[in-house]
Design a protein around this motif. Structure first.
Motif, PDB file in Angstrom:
ATOM      1  N   LEU A   1      32.151  30.117  38.468  1.00  0.00           N
ATOM      2  CA  LEU A   1      32.300  31.553  38.286  1.00  0.00           C
ATOM      3  C   LEU A   1      32.658  32.167  39.630  1.00  0.00           C
ATOM      4  N   THR A   2      33.627  33.080  39.640  1.00  0.00           N
ATOM      5  CA  THR A   2      34.121  33.677  40.881  1.00  0.00           C
ATOM      6  C   THR A   2      34.105  35.200  40.768  1.00  0.00           C
ATOM      7  N   ALA A   3      33.748  35.873  41.863  1.00  0.00           N
ATOM      8  CA  ALA A   3      33.765  37.332  41.878  1.00  0.00           C
ATOM      9  C   ALA A   3      35.187  37.844  41.710  1.00  0.00           C
ATOM     10  N   GLY A   4      35.341  39.011  41.090  1.00  0.00           N
ATOM     11  CA  GLY A   4      36.656  39.598  40.861  1.00  0.00           C
ATOM     12  C   GLY A   4      37.285  40.137  42.136  1.00  0.00           C
ATOM     13  N   ASP A   5      38.430  40.796  41.995  1.00  0.00           N
ATOM     14  CA  ASP A   5      39.195  41.278  43.150  1.00  0.00           C
ATOM     15  C   ASP A   5      38.444  42.320  43.966  1.00  0.00           C
ATOM     16  N   LYS A   6      37.518  43.043  43.363  1.00  0.00           N
ATOM     17  CA  LYS A   6      36.744  44.061  44.074  1.00  0.00           C
ATOM     18  C   LYS A   6      35.302  43.617  44.325  1.00  0.00           C
ATOM     19  N   GLY A   7      35.040  42.320  44.107  1.00  0.00           N
ATOM     20  CA  GLY A   7      33.684  41.823  44.275  1.00  0.00           C
ATOM     21  C   GLY A   7      32.814  42.165  43.077  1.00  0.00           C
ATOM     22  N   CYS A   8      31.562  41.761  43.110  1.00  0.00           N
ATOM     23  CA  CYS A   8      30.648  42.069  42.014  1.00  0.00           C
ATOM     24  C   CYS A   8      29.203  41.887  42.466  1.00  0.00           C
ATOM     25  N   SER A   9      28.306  42.417  41.672  1.00  0.00           N
ATOM     26  CA  SER A   9      26.869  42.236  41.895  1.00  0.00           C
ATOM     27  C   SER A   9      26.272  41.595  40.650  1.00  0.00           C
TER      28      SER A   9
END
Length: 249
Positions: free
Chosen positions: A164-172
């Motif tokens: 699983l990878t964070a999206g283009d703007k990151g995530c929490s």
């Protein structure tokens, strides 16, 4: 602004006459307590995500609230690899779900979750993608577009995700680890919760017992006692579980 104690990012102007209900920060603290952290104020969203899990949905409300309070929020920078903990809920941003070659990527959006197979049901999404790959590029594109337009309403098992990878703007991600589940159950007075493994087994048993019509009217205390005395038996494929004519015991 309220969640993160920061200046407002936008102005708000009425379009028509309206009545606005408001509460001050101090009044909110008087009702909810002094801890008005982002996680605290997002408690309902986390509780909803927890209840969407087939296993945690069967827990008493008091257990669910205690588990939410045990969750910790981890922030991830854009495109960062996300650790697949025992259970996680996307709080902010998006997380990218890999698909098979040629199928693009899927998204886990705010409020959606992933978890250990012991805590979630495994869904046969991969079989759809494998079938599409075997039928050629046209069907691949059709299925890819369909999956992109249809959000995942429930969740993914960590086995099915793979990564699983964070999206283009990151995530929490709000994370609940097996050790947190175990400690929470011990704090609630549940007997026999010694390790993370026993905590996951307790969760599985609670789900199984809740599906049995005979037990659905039991109180939470009776359910806890019943789960505590259940023993698991493994059977090989084709093994005889019960014989016709035998008296049940």
């Amino acid at each position: 602004a309220l969640l993160y104690d920061e200046p407002r990012l936008a102005s708000i102007r009425t379009v028509t006459h309206c009545e606005l209900l408001s509460v001050t920060y101090g009044q909110l603290q008087a009702v909810l307590g002094q801890d008005l952290s982002p996680q605290r104020l997002k408690r309902n969203m986390l509780l909803k995500g927890l209840r969407n899990s087939p296993v945690f949905a069967k827990f008493p409300v008091a257990h669910q609230l205690a588990l939410v309070d045990r969750m910790s929020v981890v922030s991830h920078s854009p495109r960062a690899l996300i650790e697949l903990s025992e259970f996680g809920i996307v709080v902010d941003g998006d997380a990218l779900v890999p698909r098979l070659a040629g199928m693009g990527t899927g998204l886990l959006r705010r409020g959606q979750w992933f978890g250990d197979p012991a805590l979630v049901e495994v869904f046969p999404r991969r079989t759809q993608e494998e079938y599409a790959l075997s039928r050629g590029p046209l069907l691949q594109e059709m299925l890819s577009n369909t999956l992109a337009d249809r959000p995942v309403h429930r969740g993914w098992s960590t086995t099915e995700l793979g990564s699983l990878t964070a999206g283009d703007k990151g995530c929490s991600i709000a994370v609940l680890r097996a050790g947190d589940v175990a400690q929470c159950l011990r704090d609630l007075g549940i007997a026999g919760i010694g390790t993370s493994v026993t905590a996951l087994k307790y969760a599985q048993k609670m789900q199984a017992v809740s599906e049995v019509y005979l037990f659905q009217s039991l109180s939470h205390m009776q359910m806890d006692k019943l789960v505590g005395i259940l023993f698991a038996h493994d059977y090989a494929r084709g093994a005889l579980v019960a014989r016709q004519g035998e008296v049940g015991r």
